[in-house]
Design a protein around this motif. Structure first.
Motif, short mmCIF file in Angstrom:
data_model
loop_
_atom_site.label_atom_id
_atom_site.label_comp_id
_atom_site.label_asym_id
_atom_site.label_seq_id
_atom_site.Cartn_x
_atom_site.Cartn_y
_atom_site.Cartn_z
N ALA A 131 19.80 -4.33 -33.68
CA ALA A 131 20.35 -3.48 -32.62
C ALA A 131 20.25 -2.02 -33.05
CB ALA A 131 21.80 -3.84 -32.31
N THR A 150 11.88 -4.09 -30.31
CA THR A 150 12.47 -5.24 -29.62
C THR A 150 13.99 -5.28 -29.75
OG1 THR A 150 12.14 -6.62 -31.59
CG2 THR A 150 10.40 -6.64 -29.91
N PRO A 152 17.80 -4.53 -29.09
CA PRO A 152 18.60 -3.97 -28.00
C PRO A 152 19.10 -2.58 -28.36
CG PRO A 152 19.21 -6.25 -28.41
CD PRO A 152 18.28 -5.86 -29.52
N THR A 153 18.94 -1.63 -27.45
CA THR A 153 19.17 -0.21 -27.76
C THR A 153 20.15 0.42 -26.78
OG1 THR A 153 16.95 0.01 -28.72
CG2 THR A 153 18.06 2.04 -28.02
N LEU A 154 21.15 1.10 -27.33
CA LEU A 154 22.12 1.85 -26.54
C LEU A 154 21.88 3.34 -26.74
CD1 LEU A 154 24.76 2.11 -24.84
CD2 LEU A 154 26.02 2.00 -27.02
N ALA A 177 12.54 -3.05 -24.79
CA ALA A 177 13.65 -3.90 -25.21
C ALA A 177 14.83 -3.76 -24.25
CB ALA A 177 14.09 -3.52 -26.62
N GLU A 178 15.76 -4.70 -24.36
CA GLU A 178 17.04 -4.56 -23.65
C GLU A 178 17.64 -3.21 -24.01
OE1 GLU A 178 21.60 -6.26 -24.06
OE2 GLU A 178 19.94 -7.41 -24.93
N HIS A 179 18.13 -2.48 -23.01
CA HIS A 179 18.69 -1.16 -23.31
C HIS A 179 19.71 -0.75 -22.27
CE1 HIS A 179 15.26 -0.40 -20.61
NE2 HIS A 179 15.98 0.61 -20.14
N GLN A 180 20.51 0.23 -22.64
CA GLN A 180 21.52 0.80 -21.74
C GLN A 180 21.65 2.29 -22.03
OE1 GLN A 180 25.36 -1.14 -21.87
NE2 GLN A 180 26.40 0.59 -20.93
N TRP A 207 28.61 -2.10 -28.76
CA TRP A 207 27.21 -2.53 -28.79
C TRP A 207 26.91 -3.36 -30.04
CZ3 TRP A 207 24.08 -2.32 -24.76
CH2 TRP A 207 22.71 -2.53 -24.95
N HIS A 211 26.07 -7.46 -30.36
CA HIS A 211 24.70 -7.86 -30.65
C HIS A 211 24.47 -8.35 -32.08
CE1 HIS A 211 23.99 -5.56 -26.93
NE2 HIS A 211 22.97 -6.37 -26.78
N SER A 215 23.75 -12.69 -33.69
CA SER A 215 22.38 -12.90 -34.14
C SER A 215 22.29 -13.77 -35.38
CB SER A 215 21.72 -11.53 -34.44
OG SER A 215 21.69 -10.75 -33.27
#
Length: 216
Positions: A131, A150, A152-154, A177-180, A207, A211, A215
């Motif tokens: 993350a 890849t 997940p990124t905030l 990647a999944e992000h917000q 976050w 995440h 994992s």
């Protein structure tokens, strides 16, 4: 707090501060930028909030003392994303070999140009980095890594930091990647307004706790 020294190349040793809380569920490596260091009060406040959520933290200087002096004069090394990303990857590799940290899922917290370095390192170490959080960062400087990463990124940006907010919106559109993108209302680049940095710390903790432990 343990003061550690991490080899990052021939004749190059980075100074770092490591804190591992009891029953740690993850480890977060901090990537500083724009002339900052492991003594950044803003990053240390975020690190404290993460440790309260049972996250180990590693705050390291990405430049040697000699390099810091050069950067103070020229302000060039802080924008050398390739150099900074290589240093962050050295920290990631060190964590994967460390007795206490090797079992823990790992995240990266990047500030300013350090955010770009974190994203490049995440793209280069996809099996290690789970993350990423960017605070007032320049993810746009990560270039092609935005499409490769890849993790997940905030992206945390101040609402009054208009130029950086625009750059983060552009970068978010490129992230595969999944992000917000989380905008802190009324905050400027350094999140100096009342409650702004506390919101950054809360969102970063949310976050990473959401995440990293899952994992394992």
């Amino acid at each position: 707090m343990q003061q550690v020294r991490i080899e990052a190349g021939p004749g190059l040793v980075l100074s770092a501060d490591l804190v591992v809380p009891q029953r740690a569920e993850g480890v977060v490596v901090f990537a500083h930028g724009s002339g900052s260091s492991r003594f950044s009060p803003r990053n240390r406040q975020v690190a404290q909030a993460l440790r309260e959520q049972r996250m180990a933290t590693l705050l390291a200087d990405l430049l040697s003392p000699t390099e810091e002096q050069e950067d103070d004069r020229t302000a060039l090394l802080r924008f050398d994303i390739g150099l900074l990303a290589a240093r962050v990857s050295c920290l990631v590799d060190w964590c994967t070999r460390h007795t206490e940290l090797a079992r823990l899922p790992l995240g990266l917290f990047g500030a300013s140009t350090g955010a770009a370095a974190a994203l490049v390192s995440a793209a280069d170490r996809p099996e290690a980095v789970r993350a990423v959080v960017s605070r007032g960062g320049r993810p746009d400087l990560a270039g092609p890594a935005l499409e490769r990463a890849t993790a997940p990124t905030l992206l945390l940006v101040g609402g009054a930091d208009e130029v950086v907010l625009g750059l983060n919106r552009d970068a978010a559109a490129r992230l595969a990647a999944e992000h917000q993108l989380h905008v802190v209302p009324g905050a400027t680049h350094l999140f100096e307004e009342p409650g702004a940095l506390a919101e950054v710390a809360r969102e970063a903790a949310r976050w990473f706790t959401g995440h990293l432990p899952d994992s394992t």
